[in-house]
Scaffold this motif. Structure first.
Motif, PDB file in Angstrom:
ATOM      1  N   ARG A 162       2.026 -12.946  23.779  1.00 34.51           N
ATOM      2  CA  ARG A 162       1.751 -11.417  22.795  1.00 34.51           C
ATOM      3  C   ARG A 162       1.365 -11.593  21.637  1.00 34.51           C
ATOM      4  NH1 ARG A 162       5.992  -5.848  23.794  1.00 34.51           N
ATOM      5  NH2 ARG A 162       7.346  -7.356  22.715  1.00 34.51           N
ATOM      6  N   VAL A 163       0.884 -10.443  21.073  1.00 38.37           N
ATOM      7  CA  VAL A 163       0.496 -10.857  19.591  1.00 38.37           C
ATOM      8  C   VAL A 163       0.438  -9.079  19.331  1.00 38.37           C
ATOM      9  CG1 VAL A 163      -0.996 -10.376  17.708  1.00 38.37           C
ATOM     10  CG2 VAL A 163      -1.138 -12.306  19.314  1.00 38.37           C
ATOM     11  N   ARG A 164       1.882  -8.758  18.072  1.00 39.67           N
ATOM     12  CA  ARG A 164       2.086  -7.078  17.734  1.00 39.67           C
ATOM     13  C   ARG A 164       1.741  -7.862  16.228  1.00 39.67           C
ATOM     14  NH1 ARG A 164       7.282  -5.349  20.072  1.00 39.67           N
ATOM     15  NH2 ARG A 164       8.474  -7.116  19.138  1.00 39.67           N
ATOM     16  N   TYR A 165       1.669  -7.011  15.501  1.00 42.75           N
ATOM     17  CA  TYR A 165       1.963  -6.499  14.472  1.00 42.75           C
ATOM     18  C   TYR A 165       2.419  -5.392  13.780  1.00 42.75           C
ATOM     19  CZ  TYR A 165      -3.694  -9.058  14.956  1.00 42.75           C
ATOM     20  OH  TYR A 165      -4.469  -9.721  14.760  1.00 42.75           O
ATOM     21  N   ARG A 166       3.350  -5.669  12.661  1.00 44.91           N
ATOM     22  CA  ARG A 166       3.914  -4.416  11.858  1.00 44.91           C
ATOM     23  C   ARG A 166       2.835  -3.562  11.169  1.00 44.91           C
ATOM     24  NH1 ARG A 166       8.921  -2.880  11.815  1.00 44.91           N
ATOM     25  NH2 ARG A 166       9.459  -5.363  13.133  1.00 44.91           N
ATOM     26  N   ILE A 167       2.976  -2.811  10.783  1.00 41.60           N
ATOM     27  CA  ILE A 167       1.485  -1.978   9.603  1.00 41.60           C
ATOM     28  C   ILE A 167       2.476  -1.209   9.499  1.00 41.60           C
ATOM     29  CG2 ILE A 167      -0.497  -0.531   9.469  1.00 41.60           C
ATOM     30  CD1 ILE A 167      -1.795  -2.701  11.551  1.00 41.60           C
ATOM     31  N   ASP A 168       2.937  -1.380   8.071  1.00 40.99           N
ATOM     32  CA  ASP A 168       3.494   0.512   7.182  1.00 40.99           C
ATOM     33  C   ASP A 168       5.362   0.441   8.397  1.00 40.99           C
ATOM     34  OD1 ASP A 168       1.723   0.980   5.958  1.00 40.99           O
ATOM     35  OD2 ASP A 168       0.575   2.408   7.132  1.00 40.99           O
ATOM     36  N   GLY A 169       5.252  -0.001   8.265  1.00 46.20           N
ATOM     37  CA  GLY A 169       6.844  -0.820   8.913  1.00 46.20           C
ATOM     38  C   GLY A 169       6.755  -0.074  10.530  1.00 46.20           C
ATOM     39  N   VAL A 170       5.690   0.163  11.170  1.00 47.31           N
ATOM     40  CA  VAL A 170       5.669   0.002  13.100  1.00 47.31           C
ATOM     41  C   VAL A 170       5.267  -1.543  13.171  1.00 47.31           C
ATOM     42  CG1 VAL A 170       5.753   2.153  14.555  1.00 47.31           C
ATOM     43  CG2 VAL A 170       6.073   2.426  11.751  1.00 47.31           C
ATOM     44  N   TYR A 172       3.035  -2.731  16.191  1.00 47.96           N
ATOM     45  CA  TYR A 172       2.290  -2.116  17.495  1.00 47.96           C
ATOM     46  C   TYR A 172       0.638  -3.181  18.001  1.00 47.96           C
ATOM     47  CZ  TYR A 172       1.765   1.967  14.572  1.00 47.96           C
ATOM     48  OH  TYR A 172       1.633   2.922  13.661  1.00 47.96           O
ATOM     49  N   GLU A 173       0.797  -3.254  19.459  1.00 39.74           N
ATOM     50  CA  GLU A 173       0.743  -4.071  20.463  1.00 39.74           C
ATOM     51  C   GLU A 173      -1.787  -4.497  19.817  1.00 39.74           C
ATOM     52  OE1 GLU A 173       1.451  -7.110  24.910  1.00 39.74           O
ATOM     53  OE2 GLU A 173       2.224  -4.867  24.333  1.00 39.74           O
ATOM     54  N   ALA A 174      -1.102  -5.842  20.008  1.00 46.15           N
ATOM     55  CA  ALA A 174      -2.681  -5.798  19.542  1.00 46.15           C
ATOM     56  C   ALA A 174      -3.368  -5.384  21.114  1.00 46.15           C
ATOM     57  CB  ALA A 174      -2.789  -7.303  19.033  1.00 46.15           C
TER      58      ALA A 174
END
Length: 518
Positions: A162-170, A172-174
């Motif tokens: 799994r690849v996930r990004y933290r954007i604005d503190g939350v 999100y799974e790519a």
């Protein structure tokens, strides 16, 4: 209706009907008809079906020869419409996944699909140096940068990667192809090579750093690996110059800025920032240092790790493994004639006492503490053993802060404040209706309704009345009551002001100020 392909040309290409991809439901069966590498190469986006023909969206710049090439390649009738190129690219990423065409190329190069056990024995170094693997890792970094992510998480599980990004503190799974698991080892090894880590060592955690340039901007990546039963988990922290902000941009009000600047002009004393991990303390500290970073001041910082690099400041990395602790580093810093010192964090009594005594001998000191609110910082210092008289005589002020998401300006709309939120902000049930703002969700904010973050905060000045309470070892709640009576705005009050200004939502403020009284 989308008309079938016609030979009507315009100067910029063919005269084709328009397809509003942002408002069109994409048929998954149509997506399966076209490989990702074909969709990305031309580019084009399969949309659905029309009278037996495959409906696709293409850029307006496409020519008749290219469309004939696509029809021959796909061996089917096409119903063609045009859409903006950027909308097509977004749809390809959304429905095929990041780097889907690269993964397809990797699969073609690898041949028959090996089992997960077989994939683990592939030569990591050779696999990591494959051009397709390098390209895929670069695509992940670029996607994170363009999306404003602060962290990337590459996480192995028994059946997927799994690849996930933290954007604005939350988080999100790519969207990633299911075939990514096959190349887990090669991708992890590529990141480790970039960070100058040992790819042979998979049993112990490792930390490294990568400096890259993305779209002409330098990006500092902090890489950390953790061994798990299913492979190495990789965390990547993205630090860029765009995150290095001035105090007004961070969200501090004009009257509070004037108060903070008065502390910055003090010749000595300590200014503490408090809050949980990820609340922006270091960013605020550097914004404060930026204000006083002048040629007539010697500024030294001691951090673990060094998160930002600033010209004109001497920065030291704490390394406890070799004896360079915060306490030892502070003693060494004093021999370099500093005017201002910044300590990444006060963690123990020894560091706290040295920092306080340094401030009492004519130095301005900045540091952080992990407490929920500003009055709690006093209790925290007392708990680790600092004498109250030292706290009252050295600390100038304490700032507690949190980060809340900012409502997207492109999809912001007004709604009445839900009645269940009224008690949270001290509003009576019979009070007049209050309008608040929320984000509906759009392409600009990836459907979240938020874009960016800002700070909410409370500033506790250590004035004579507060000093008296500290010396008497008054509990944090008594100090808070006195500070509020003297005009201190709590975190939630500051949040309410930003709610009324349309900056953030009631849910956001409540989420980060769950403790009663904040």
């Amino acid at each position: 209706m989308i008309e079938r392909l016609q030979d009507q040309e315009k100067t910029a290409g063919l005269k084709l009907p328009r397809i509003a991809l942002t408002h069109t439901a994409i048929d998954p069966s149509a997506v399966k008809e076209i490989p990702a590498k074909v969709a990305s190469h031309y580019p084009l986006m399969p949309v659905g079906w029309e009278n037996g023909a495959l409906k696709i969206a293409v850029p307006s710049s496409i020519d008749l020869e290219t469309l004939d090439e696509i029809r021959v390649l796909l061996r089917r009738d096409l119903a063609v419409g045009q859409a903006p190129g950027e909308d097509i690219e977004k749809c390809i990423k959304t429905h095929y996944g990041i780097g889907a065409e690269t993964l397809e190329r990797l699969i073609d190069e690898a041949g028959a699909a090996p089992s997960h056990r077989d994939a683990a024995v592939v030569n990591d170094l050779d696999a990591a140096q494959e051009a397709s693997v390098m390209k895929f890792v670069n695509q992940i970094l670029l996607e994170a940068y363009q999306g404003g992510a602060t962290d990337i998480h590459l996480e192995p599980y028994p059946e997927d990667f799994r690849v996930r990004y933290r954007i604005d503190g939350v988080l999100y799974e790519a969207k990633i192809s299911d075939s990514l698991k096959r190349f887990q080892s090669a991708i992890t090894s590529r990141v480790k090579i970039m960070a100058d880590l040992s790819i042979a060592e998979k049993r112990l955690p490792q930390d490294g750093r990568i400096i890259v340039r993305v779209e002409g901007r330098e990006m500092d990546l902090r890489v950390s690996t953790l061994p798990t039963p299913f492979g190495e988990s990789v965390g990547i922290r993205l630090l860029t110059s765009r995150q290095f902000l001035d105090l007004p941009y961070l969200g501090f009000a004009a009257d509070d800025l004037r108060r903070l600047e008065s502390y910055l002009r003090k010749p000595h004393g300590i200014l503490f920032l408090t809050g949980p991990t990820g609340s922006g303390k270091t960013t605020t500290l550097y914004a404060l240092l930026k204000r006083i970073n002048q040629t007539d001041k010697k500024i030294i910082t001691l951090e673990d790790p060094i998160e930002y690099q600033m010209k004109g400041i001497t920065q030291v990395q704490a390394q406890p493994k070799i004896g360079l602790t915060f306490a030892n580093g502070l003693r060494a810093m004093l021999r370099h004639d500093p005017d201002v010192m910044m300590i990444g964090e006060v963690r123990d009594l020894e560091t706290a006492e040295i920092a306080i005594r340094v401030s009492l001998t004519g130095h301005l000191v900045f540091s952080t503490l992990h407490t929920n609110d500003a009055p709690g910082a006093v209790t925290r210092l007392e708990d680790i053993g600092v004498e109250p008289y030292l706290i009252s005589s050295s600390v100038l002020c304490i700032i507690a802060q949190r980060l809340v998401r900012v409502i997207c300006k492109k999809c912001r709309q007004t709604l009445p404040l839900p009645r269940e939120f009224r008690p949270e902000f001290g509003l009576a049930a019979q009070a007049p209706e209050v309008a608040v703002y929320v984000g509906k969700g759009c392409d600009a904010c990836m459907g979240t309704g938020f874009r960016g973050r800002t700070v909410i905060y409370e500033i506790l000045p250590i004035v004579p009345e507060i000093k008296d309470l500290i010396v008497k070892r008054a509990p944090a709640n008594v100090i808070r009551e006195k500070a509020v009576a003297q005009g201190m705005r709590s975190l939630r009050q500051c949040g309410w002001e930003k709610i009324q200004a349309g900056v953030t939502t009631p849910e956001e403020v409540i989420r980060v100020t769950l403790q009663e009284g904040l």
